[in-house]
Motif scaffolding. Sequence first.
Motif, PDB file in Angstrom:
ATOM      1  N   GLN A  47     -53.693 -42.819  -8.613  1.00  0.00           N
ATOM      2  CA  GLN A  47     -54.865 -42.550  -9.450  1.00  0.00           C
ATOM      3  C   GLN A  47     -56.125 -43.055  -8.763  1.00  0.00           C
ATOM      4  O   GLN A  47     -57.149 -42.358  -8.719  1.00  0.00           O
ATOM      5  N   ASP A  76     -55.392 -38.878  -6.250  1.00  0.00           N
ATOM      6  CA  ASP A  76     -54.335 -37.880  -6.362  1.00  0.00           C
ATOM      7  C   ASP A  76     -53.805 -37.892  -7.792  1.00  0.00           C
ATOM      8  O   ASP A  76     -52.796 -38.528  -8.095  1.00  0.00           O
ATOM      9  N   THR A  77     -54.474 -37.162  -8.672  1.00  0.00           N
ATOM     10  CA  THR A  77     -54.139 -37.202 -10.088  1.00  0.00           C
ATOM     11  C   THR A  77     -52.781 -36.592 -10.377  1.00  0.00           C
ATOM     12  O   THR A  77     -52.038 -37.077 -11.249  1.00  0.00           O
ATOM     13  N   ASP A  78     -52.400 -35.530  -9.673  1.00  0.00           N
ATOM     14  CA  ASP A  78     -51.106 -34.892  -9.927  1.00  0.00           C
ATOM     15  C   ASP A  78     -49.947 -35.838  -9.641  1.00  0.00           C
ATOM     16  O   ASP A  78     -49.006 -35.955 -10.440  1.00  0.00           O
ATOM     17  N   THR A  79     -49.986 -36.516  -8.494  1.00  0.00           N
ATOM     18  CA  THR A  79     -48.921 -37.453  -8.151  1.00  0.00           C
ATOM     19  C   THR A  79     -48.913 -38.634  -9.113  1.00  0.00           C
ATOM     20  O   THR A  79     -47.853 -39.139  -9.501  1.00  0.00           O
ATOM     21  N   ARG A 138     -49.863 -38.567 -12.260  1.00  0.00           N
ATOM     22  CA  ARG A 138     -49.284 -38.078 -13.519  1.00  0.00           C
ATOM     23  C   ARG A 138     -47.769 -38.044 -13.443  1.00  0.00           C
ATOM     24  O   ARG A 138     -47.069 -38.454 -14.368  1.00  0.00           O
ATOM     25  N   SER A 139     -47.234 -37.556 -12.326  1.00  0.00           N
ATOM     26  CA  SER A 139     -45.795 -37.459 -12.156  1.00  0.00           C
ATOM     27  C   SER A 139     -45.135 -38.845 -12.186  1.00  0.00           C
ATOM     28  O   SER A 139     -44.096 -39.047 -12.816  1.00  0.00           O
ATOM     29  N   ASN A 151     -55.598 -39.712 -16.702  1.00  0.00           N
ATOM     30  CA  ASN A 151     -55.227 -38.590 -15.825  1.00  0.00           C
ATOM     31  C   ASN A 151     -55.431 -37.253 -16.532  1.00  0.00           C
ATOM     32  O   ASN A 151     -56.010 -36.315 -15.970  1.00  0.00           O
ATOM     33  N   TYR A 152     -54.937 -37.153 -17.767  1.00  0.00           N
ATOM     34  CA  TYR A 152     -55.103 -35.910 -18.519  1.00  0.00           C
ATOM     35  C   TYR A 152     -56.572 -35.629 -18.788  1.00  0.00           C
ATOM     36  O   TYR A 152     -57.037 -34.475 -18.709  1.00  0.00           O
ATOM     37  N   GLN A 184     -58.313 -34.135 -15.891  1.00  0.00           N
ATOM     38  CA  GLN A 184     -57.940 -32.744 -15.649  1.00  0.00           C
ATOM     39  C   GLN A 184     -58.315 -31.819 -16.799  1.00  0.00           C
ATOM     40  O   GLN A 184     -57.969 -30.645 -16.791  1.00  0.00           O
TER      41      GLN A 184
END
Length: 453
Positions: A73, A77-80, A82-83, A139-140, A143
Amino acid sequence: MIWWITRPALLCLLGAALLSGCATRSLFQPYPDQARDWKSGLGAGAAPVALLDKGVDSADGVLYLQELGRVEQLNGDTDTSRSAFARAIDHYRDTDEQARLRASGLAANAGALLVNDNARPYVAPDYERIYSHAYQALNYWRQGDVTGTAVELRAAANEQRVAANRRDREIAEAQKEADQADLDTDRFDGYFAGLDAAAGDVKASFQNAWTFYLSALFWEAHGEYNDALVDYKKALEIHPTSDLLKEDVTRVSRALDGRRPRGQGVVAVLYEQGYVPPRRELSLPIPTIHGLFAVAFPTYSPADKPRPTPLTVSANGASARTEVLTDVGGLAAKHLKEQLPGMLVRQTLRATGKYNLQKKANDDFGPVGALLTQLFNLVSERADLRAWLSLPAYGQATRLLLPPGEQRIQLSTPGGGASLTVPVVEGGLTVIHVVSLPDGLITRVLPVQEGPL
């Protein structure tokens, strides 16, 4: 010849160390030493994550997932991120389900009893779980996923409610086990005076006003004033003298009556300062039937705790300074203090078991056997220093009411500053997430929130 005689005993010791799922990384390398590697590049956009990736499938996996979510975060790298947080949250559910299916016991892990608490699978404490949901909400939000943000904010609030309901019960159960073991935990208070000082004014390890503030801002932005008022008031209950929170409660109460300020938008700054202090190791003399036995125990030192320093926010001739809403180091120290009775029971059993092991080795194999088990006891006597170490030392916040349009915001701390332009929407809300690290400030402007959900 001696090797062949003692090898079965050594293999048994090794097997015991691995019983709980092979938490070997922390068994052989103290966790704060590991954390230095991935904290070193934070703030410069180059934090190494390979070591975190290697740890996510171990018995400490949830801890490495939390670190990975936070590090990615901050790296952007927000996607990673979030995962990683999604996997950590799934782990919480699995842990809760397993706890319901099996009988609990403070001294249930044989591997930990023969080695140390690092052999136990890591269980994330409540304050870490709350932060995972809050960071996932960020994170959400970043996005533009309004539904995902709302779900995680509600989950963070629910974690606090659940923790409040079970806290007294768990402390009572731990004290009961200490009483059954005829262990007077009060006799150790002097060894943990620094722990009380590190906890400071924190009343409970799960009370996080910073996450309540984040949630309140979101609900307010979407016109959910009842929900916003509830969360502002919860934060105010934790900090009853806060003028910032009193003003927020007043503003939202007026909005409920239809008296919203016109010609202005809210710019809120969520500020995170530094890193939470790591645990330290101390040597504690535990009484056994054979006499005193020195064991390693975790603690927090007030000397490691940084002073809270505010962030000054200036724009359009107005300025404000952040104030501390959450002392994360205090939460960590309070959590450890709440766990002391159970930890002392395990340490007493461990000390007795290690002494008996050493005595039996001496009886069966003579001085050489006693020496080998004594060496094992010395090497394996290591405190459990595991905790989420990329969390901030303090969670702070402030806000300004500014006219609509593009506004230039100045951020300044004793260690440096930053300047950025943010959109201000009449009746809307803009959130700036600021993290102060040794390499400088990380700033993220979250999408403006406005209108009903």
